[in-house]
Motif scaffolding. Sequence first.
Motif, PDB file in Angstrom:
ATOM      1  N   LYS A  45       0.834  -1.217   0.000  1.00  0.00           N
ATOM      2  CA  LYS A  45       0.000   0.000   0.000  1.00  0.00           C
ATOM      3  C   LYS A  45       0.864   1.261   0.000  1.00  0.00           C
ATOM      4  CE  LYS A  45      -2.385  -1.057   3.713  1.00  0.00           C
ATOM      5  NZ  LYS A  45      -1.752  -2.356   4.020  1.00  0.00           N
ATOM      6  N   THR A  46       1.853   1.314   0.887  1.00  0.00           N
ATOM      7  CA  THR A  46       2.716   2.503   0.947  1.00  0.00           C
ATOM      8  C   THR A  46       3.561   2.611  -0.316  1.00  0.00           C
ATOM      9  OG1 THR A  46       2.773   2.490   3.368  1.00  0.00           O
ATOM     10  CG2 THR A  46       4.564   3.631   2.244  1.00  0.00           C
ATOM     11  N   THR A  47       4.011   1.481  -0.850  1.00  0.00           N
ATOM     12  CA  THR A  47       4.773   1.500  -2.109  1.00  0.00           C
ATOM     13  C   THR A  47       3.938   2.113  -3.225  1.00  0.00           C
ATOM     14  OG1 THR A  47       6.086  -0.432  -1.487  1.00  0.00           O
ATOM     15  CG2 THR A  47       5.920   0.061  -3.841  1.00  0.00           C
ATOM     16  N   ARG A  50       3.899   5.800  -2.824  1.00  0.00           N
ATOM     17  CA  ARG A  50       5.189   6.395  -3.198  1.00  0.00           C
ATOM     18  C   ARG A  50       5.366   6.441  -4.717  1.00  0.00           C
ATOM     19  NH1 ARG A  50       9.865   3.439  -0.064  1.00  0.00           N
ATOM     20  NH2 ARG A  50      11.091   5.135  -1.005  1.00  0.00           N
ATOM     21  N   PHE A  89       0.270  11.382   6.518  1.00  0.00           N
ATOM     22  CA  PHE A  89       0.941  10.202   7.046  1.00  0.00           C
ATOM     23  C   PHE A  89       0.322   9.778   8.370  1.00  0.00           C
ATOM     24  CE2 PHE A  89       4.148  12.544   4.582  1.00  0.00           C
ATOM     25  CZ  PHE A  89       4.567  11.560   3.701  1.00  0.00           C
ATOM     26  N   ASP A 166      -2.269   7.887   4.013  1.00  0.00           N
ATOM     27  CA  ASP A 166      -1.678   6.581   4.300  1.00  0.00           C
ATOM     28  C   ASP A 166      -1.929   6.231   5.765  1.00  0.00           C
ATOM     29  OD1 ASP A 166      -0.269   4.251   4.227  1.00  0.00           O
ATOM     30  OD2 ASP A 166       1.667   5.130   3.723  1.00  0.00           O
ATOM     31  N   GLU A 167      -2.933   5.396   6.020  1.00  0.00           N
ATOM     32  CA  GLU A 167      -3.326   5.000   7.374  1.00  0.00           C
ATOM     33  C   GLU A 167      -3.543   6.235   8.277  1.00  0.00           C
ATOM     34  OE1 GLU A 167      -4.105   2.056   8.259  1.00  0.00           O
ATOM     35  OE2 GLU A 167      -3.154   0.700   6.843  1.00  0.00           O
TER      36      GLU A 167
END
Length: 227
Positions: A45-47, A50, A89, A166-167
Amino acid sequence: MIVFRNVSISYPLPGGQRRPVFENLSFEIQRGEHVYLIGPTGSGKTTLMRLIYMDLLPESGYCQVGDYRSDRIKPAEIPYLRRTLGVVFQDFQLLPDRNVYENVAFALYVTGKRGAEVKTRVLQALTLVGLSHKRRRYPHELSGGEQQRVVIARAIVNDPWILLADEPTGNLDPRVADEIMELLLNLHRQGMTLLMATHDYRLVKKYPARTLAILNGQLVEVDPRTL
């Protein structure tokens, strides 16, 4: 619009091999959509986030965000791409030695803005998130929910067309998580594209929207009511 076409990316492993994260990943998000991104820890998910703000570039295929394509963008253009995005974030990443106003203003200073325009934009953003009355407070003087509101104000102060979250509620209790979700949805209703990575299926069910799940390096659209 966000477009991924046949995107592949991997990470190096200690033994010299590489671990695939995505292989030939393709999807689109239209301007003005609200989309959830779900999947287990380590699924990418974070990738994916990015890749959108081009902190990572695909090994093959391409990502397109607005007018910018990863296979054509020049390094000097990446800051201009990022001005069209706002990123929220989970761990806040606020500057502890600067007050609320200064934390939000910092996002404008790095783009070269100065003077009255900064003051106007910062106060507008803080008003939107309900924190203009705490603009002189420091991060350690705020609750977790208030800190996340500052992060959202910083993310929207440049008037981005897409908000990547992101979360954003990962460290918050359910009541405060609902408040942050309502704030994000209010921004979405004003025309902002919202892509939110989350583990909180309770929120996805309570505020249903298009939901994409990362499974084995691919995106699968799922019905949020079935989570």
